[in-house]
Design a protein around this motif. Structure first.
Motif, PDB file in Angstrom:
ATOM      1  N   TRP A  37      51.386  40.631  41.641  1.00  0.00           N
ATOM      2  CA  TRP A  37      51.839  41.894  41.827  1.00  0.00           C
ATOM      3  C   TRP A  37      50.911  43.029  41.854  1.00  0.00           C
ATOM      4  O   TRP A  37      50.126  43.104  40.926  1.00  0.00           O
ATOM      5  N   MET A  38      51.233  44.021  42.884  1.00  0.00           N
ATOM      6  CA  MET A  38      50.379  45.061  42.990  1.00  0.00           C
ATOM      7  C   MET A  38      51.268  46.485  42.949  1.00  0.00           C
ATOM      8  O   MET A  38      52.226  46.354  43.964  1.00  0.00           O
ATOM      9  N   GLY A  39      51.157  47.121  41.927  1.00  0.00           N
ATOM     10  CA  GLY A  39      52.216  48.194  41.895  1.00  0.00           C
ATOM     11  C   GLY A  39      52.319  48.791  40.551  1.00  0.00           C
ATOM     12  O   GLY A  39      51.611  48.580  39.529  1.00  0.00           O
ATOM     13  N   ALA A  40      53.768  49.563  40.316  1.00  0.00           N
ATOM     14  CA  ALA A  40      53.927  49.890  39.084  1.00  0.00           C
ATOM     15  C   ALA A  40      55.341  49.579  38.590  1.00  0.00           C
ATOM     16  O   ALA A  40      56.050  50.322  37.934  1.00  0.00           O
ATOM     17  N   HIS A  41      55.584  48.195  38.675  1.00  0.00           N
ATOM     18  CA  HIS A  41      56.944  47.818  38.225  1.00  0.00           C
ATOM     19  C   HIS A  41      56.534  47.590  36.621  1.00  0.00           C
ATOM     20  O   HIS A  41      55.413  47.036  36.114  1.00  0.00           O
ATOM     21  N   PRO A  42      57.684  47.860  35.901  1.00  0.00           N
ATOM     22  CA  PRO A  42      57.627  47.943  34.322  1.00  0.00           C
ATOM     23  C   PRO A  42      57.299  46.458  33.885  1.00  0.00           C
ATOM     24  O   PRO A  42      56.772  46.350  32.968  1.00  0.00           O
ATOM     25  N   GLY A  43      57.617  45.687  34.532  1.00  0.00           N
ATOM     26  CA  GLY A  43      57.459  44.154  34.161  1.00  0.00           C
ATOM     27  C   GLY A  43      56.115  43.683  34.242  1.00  0.00           C
ATOM     28  O   GLY A  43      55.712  43.063  33.399  1.00  0.00           O
ATOM     29  N   ASP A  44      55.256  44.187  34.985  1.00  0.00           N
ATOM     30  CA  ASP A  44      53.857  43.922  35.205  1.00  0.00           C
ATOM     31  C   ASP A  44      53.114  44.895  35.967  1.00  0.00           C
ATOM     32  O   ASP A  44      52.678  44.551  37.071  1.00  0.00           O
ATOM     33  N   PRO A  45      52.774  46.048  35.455  1.00  0.00           N
ATOM     34  CA  PRO A  45      52.407  47.060  36.307  1.00  0.00           C
ATOM     35  C   PRO A  45      50.746  46.672  36.326  1.00  0.00           C
ATOM     36  O   PRO A  45      50.181  46.398  35.407  1.00  0.00           O
ATOM     37  N   SER A  46      50.097  47.213  37.798  1.00  0.00           N
ATOM     38  CA  SER A  46      48.909  47.287  37.963  1.00  0.00           C
ATOM     39  C   SER A  46      48.029  47.947  36.839  1.00  0.00           C
ATOM     40  O   SER A  46      48.358  49.102  36.444  1.00  0.00           O
ATOM     41  N   LYS A  47      46.765  47.649  36.614  1.00  0.00           N
ATOM     42  CA  LYS A  47      45.787  48.543  35.827  1.00  0.00           C
ATOM     43  C   LYS A  47      44.718  49.036  36.813  1.00  0.00           C
ATOM     44  O   LYS A  47      44.183  48.367  37.792  1.00  0.00           O
ATOM     45  N   VAL A  48      44.621  50.343  36.850  1.00  0.00           N
ATOM     46  CA  VAL A  48      43.738  51.164  37.493  1.00  0.00           C
ATOM     47  C   VAL A  48      42.311  51.151  36.742  1.00  0.00           C
ATOM     48  O   VAL A  48      42.103  51.607  35.655  1.00  0.00           O
ATOM     49  N   VAL A  49      41.301  50.577  37.353  1.00  0.00           N
ATOM     50  CA  VAL A  49      39.966  50.627  36.788  1.00  0.00           C
ATOM     51  C   VAL A  49      39.007  51.930  36.927  1.00  0.00           C
ATOM     52  O   VAL A  49      38.738  52.171  38.335  1.00  0.00           O
ATOM     53  N   GLY A  50      38.921  52.584  36.132  1.00  0.00           N
ATOM     54  CA  GLY A  50      38.028  53.707  36.199  1.00  0.00           C
ATOM     55  C   GLY A  50      36.470  53.539  36.587  1.00  0.00           C
ATOM     56  O   GLY A  50      36.057  52.417  36.438  1.00  0.00           O
ATOM     57  N   PRO A  51      35.893  54.630  36.917  1.00  0.00           N
ATOM     58  CA  PRO A  51      34.416  54.417  36.963  1.00  0.00           C
ATOM     59  C   PRO A  51      33.649  53.929  35.745  1.00  0.00           C
ATOM     60  O   PRO A  51      32.641  53.014  36.305  1.00  0.00           O
ATOM     61  N   ASP A  52      34.066  54.057  34.866  1.00  0.00           N
ATOM     62  CA  ASP A  52      33.418  53.513  33.605  1.00  0.00           C
ATOM     63  C   ASP A  52      33.753  52.137  33.281  1.00  0.00           C
ATOM     64  O   ASP A  52      33.394  51.370  32.307  1.00  0.00           O
ATOM     65  N   GLY A  53      34.750  51.489  34.050  1.00  0.00           N
ATOM     66  CA  GLY A  53      35.370  50.155  33.944  1.00  0.00           C
ATOM     67  C   GLY A  53      36.625  49.958  33.076  1.00  0.00           C
ATOM     68  O   GLY A  53      37.006  48.970  32.898  1.00  0.00           O
ATOM     69  N   ALA A  54      36.959  51.410  32.391  1.00  0.00           N
ATOM     70  CA  ALA A  54      38.093  51.240  31.720  1.00  0.00           C
ATOM     71  C   ALA A  54      39.359  51.151  32.397  1.00  0.00           C
ATOM     72  O   ALA A  54      39.318  51.636  33.549  1.00  0.00           O
ATOM     73  N   GLU A  55      40.425  50.400  31.943  1.00  0.00           N
ATOM     74  CA  GLU A  55      41.417  50.048  32.714  1.00  0.00           C
ATOM     75  C   GLU A  55      42.744  50.871  32.035  1.00  0.00           C
ATOM     76  O   GLU A  55      42.899  50.904  30.726  1.00  0.00           O
ATOM     77  N   SER A  57      47.185  51.641  32.712  1.00  0.00           N
ATOM     78  CA  SER A  57      48.283  51.221  33.345  1.00  0.00           C
ATOM     79  C   SER A  57      48.551  52.254  34.323  1.00  0.00           C
ATOM     80  O   SER A  57      48.473  53.410  34.353  1.00  0.00           O
ATOM     81  N   LEU A  58      48.837  51.650  35.725  1.00  0.00           N
ATOM     82  CA  LEU A  58      49.405  52.612  36.647  1.00  0.00           C
ATOM     83  C   LEU A  58      50.597  53.314  36.432  1.00  0.00           C
ATOM     84  O   LEU A  58      51.010  54.628  36.875  1.00  0.00           O
ATOM     85  N   LEU A  59      51.394  52.731  35.549  1.00  0.00           N
ATOM     86  CA  LEU A  59      52.919  53.408  35.031  1.00  0.00           C
ATOM     87  C   LEU A  59      52.433  54.745  34.287  1.00  0.00           C
ATOM     88  O   LEU A  59      52.929  55.797  34.268  1.00  0.00           O
ATOM     89  N   GLU A  60      51.151  54.622  33.314  1.00  0.00           N
ATOM     90  CA  GLU A  60      50.832  55.682  32.543  1.00  0.00           C
ATOM     91  C   GLU A  60      50.413  56.715  33.446  1.00  0.00           C
ATOM     92  O   GLU A  60      50.652  57.848  33.023  1.00  0.00           O
ATOM     93  N   LEU A  61      49.620  56.392  34.607  1.00  0.00           N
ATOM     94  CA  LEU A  61      48.858  57.669  35.219  1.00  0.00           C
ATOM     95  C   LEU A  61      50.375  58.470  35.913  1.00  0.00           C
ATOM     96  O   LEU A  61      50.153  59.606  36.202  1.00  0.00           O
ATOM     97  N   LEU A  62      51.231  57.482  36.637  1.00  0.00           N
ATOM     98  CA  LEU A  62      52.520  58.169  37.124  1.00  0.00           C
ATOM     99  C   LEU A  62      53.071  59.247  36.181  1.00  0.00           C
ATOM    100  O   LEU A  62      53.481  60.046  36.380  1.00  0.00           O
TER     101      LEU A  62
END
Length: 405
Positions: A37-55, A57-62
């Motif tokens: 899954w690639m996206g922001a579905h509440p069941g299993d949202p993707s994680k966005v990997v920052g420059p420092d490697g920290a992840e 949730s795409l849901l949180e960013l939205l």
């Protein structure tokens, strides 16, 4: 632009090799892997990997910055939600025979279940959200599916070709009215047969399919499919319903759009699926999960005929788009070769997935991100337009998910 870390859904019908191979993991996987899954579905949202490697949730960013991530127009239109979900779907076995509701049907069905107090996690819950779920599947490998009701004249010919005495009245039911209403009548009859009647009828139909295959009849592929389904799902009315559907074999790069109400079942193969960000599924067979035939009949579209197969419309060299009427999503294919740069416009939120080769994505301001096979990236609406190119001069293939036009 940032890399994504995506969840794998381990449904029983999944492959132990396809997704693991794509991601460069050990093969075979310890358990079936059905969907990435690639996206922001509440069941299993993707994680966005920052420059420092920290992840994160795409849901949180939205939620924190809907206008920056989605753009003001999309943020307003979709209520701060990413409207699409992109998947790699890898089917080793058949999925359930299913359909998805329209926007109006989903809204009314969701409201009715909410009013009735049906728990969201109840096995009998049909509507997890008030949204429609149109979808498109694009083959990465040869992909087999049942989709949409076949022309009723052809279906009547198939049913009549089966030498199963007790099935003859059902065949004649469609032959007497070879149109959408005749299909509805026959489908409803078959899918609601008492189990005692099914247990008598199905063996006859399966024996007739065996004979048809031995004699190399006109409907060889359709009969082989029914035999496979009958072995996997004994006593299931969905096996008979499968006789009424188009049997598709998609080659890599070919795609079909499945609008609301389209009855379908993916059978085998790996593909890119893009769909509205919803989890509403109504099943009628080929599954141990909840089946709600009356509700399915409420949403089914009995429009019949061949399913249009797309190969993508080339809009610029190296960029092909799969057109659909769905406003929630659009899928594009980037075929990258040496010396060919493909511009990816900043047209709202986007996800890029590399499925072959290595790709460099450049933003024109000195930013660059490299995608290897199996890697994906998030492009927020606030990000500038980017250019994609082969990183090493070798052919590369990328799929791009965006909101619809």
């Amino acid at each position: 632009m940032e890399l994504l870390h995506n969840a794998i859904r381990p449904y029983a019908w999944g492959s132990r090799t396809a997704i693991s191979e794509l991601l460069g993991k050990a093969v075979p996987a310890p358990h079936p892997e059905a969907e990435l899954w690639m996206g922001a579905h509440p069941g299993d949202p993707s994680k966005v990997v920052g420059p420092d490697g920290a992840e994160r949730s795409l849901l949180e960013l939205l939620a924190e910055d809907p206008k920056g991530q989605l753009g003001e127009v999309f943020a307003t239109r979709w209520g701060g939600r990413l409207p699409f979900l992109m998947k790699v779907l890898a089917a080793e076995e058949a999925l359930s025979l299913q359909a998805h509701p329209s926007a109006e049907q989903a809204a009314s069905g969701f409201a009715a279940e909410e009013k009735a107090g049906v728990p969201m996690d109840a096995a009998t819950r049909n509507y997890k959200d008030p949204s429609p779920k149109p979808e498109l599947i694009c083959a990465l490998t040869e992909f087999h599916a049942l989709a949409g009701f076949r022309d009723p004249h052809r279906s009547a010919a198939l049913l009549r070709s089966l030498d199963a005495p007790d099935f003859a009245p059902y065949a004649e039911l469609l032959a007497a009215q070879p149109d959408a209403q005749g299909l509805r009548a026959l489908f409803t009859t078959l899918i609601t047969l008492p189990q005692t009647a099914l247990d008598l009828l199905l063996p006859q139909v399966l024996d007739a399919c065996v004979l048809h295959v031995k004699e190399r009849g006109e409907f060889d592929l359709e009969c082989r499919t029914v035999l496979e389904l009958g072995e996997a799902y004994p006593g299931d009315a969905g096996v008979l319903a499968a006789l009424l559907l188009n049997r598709l074999v998609l080659q890599p790069g070919e795609a079909v759009h499945l609008p609301a109400g389209n009855l379908h079942a993916y059978l085998h193969g790996t593909g890119i699926e893009i769909l509205a960000n919803s989890d509403n599924v109504l099943r009628c067979g080929l599954t141990p999960k909840h089946v709600d035939v009356p509700e399915l009949l409420r949403v089914l579209d009995f429009t019949c005929g061949d399913m249009p197969v797309q190969r993508g419309e080339e809009v610029t060299p190296g960029l092909a788009v799969y057109r659909t009427p769905s406003s929630e999503f659009e899928l594009s294919r980037l075929d990258l070769t040496a010396g060919v740069d493909v511009r990816v416009d900043d047209a709202g939120p986007q996800i890029l997935l590399c499925v072959r080769g290595t790709v460099s994505v450049l933003d024109g301001a000195g930013g660059e991100l490299e995608l290897t096979r199996g890697q994906s990236m998030w492009l927020a609406a606030a990000d500038p337009a980017v250019v994609a190119r082969s990183a090493n001069g070798e052919p590369a293939l990328v799929f791009r998910a965006t909101a619809g036009a």
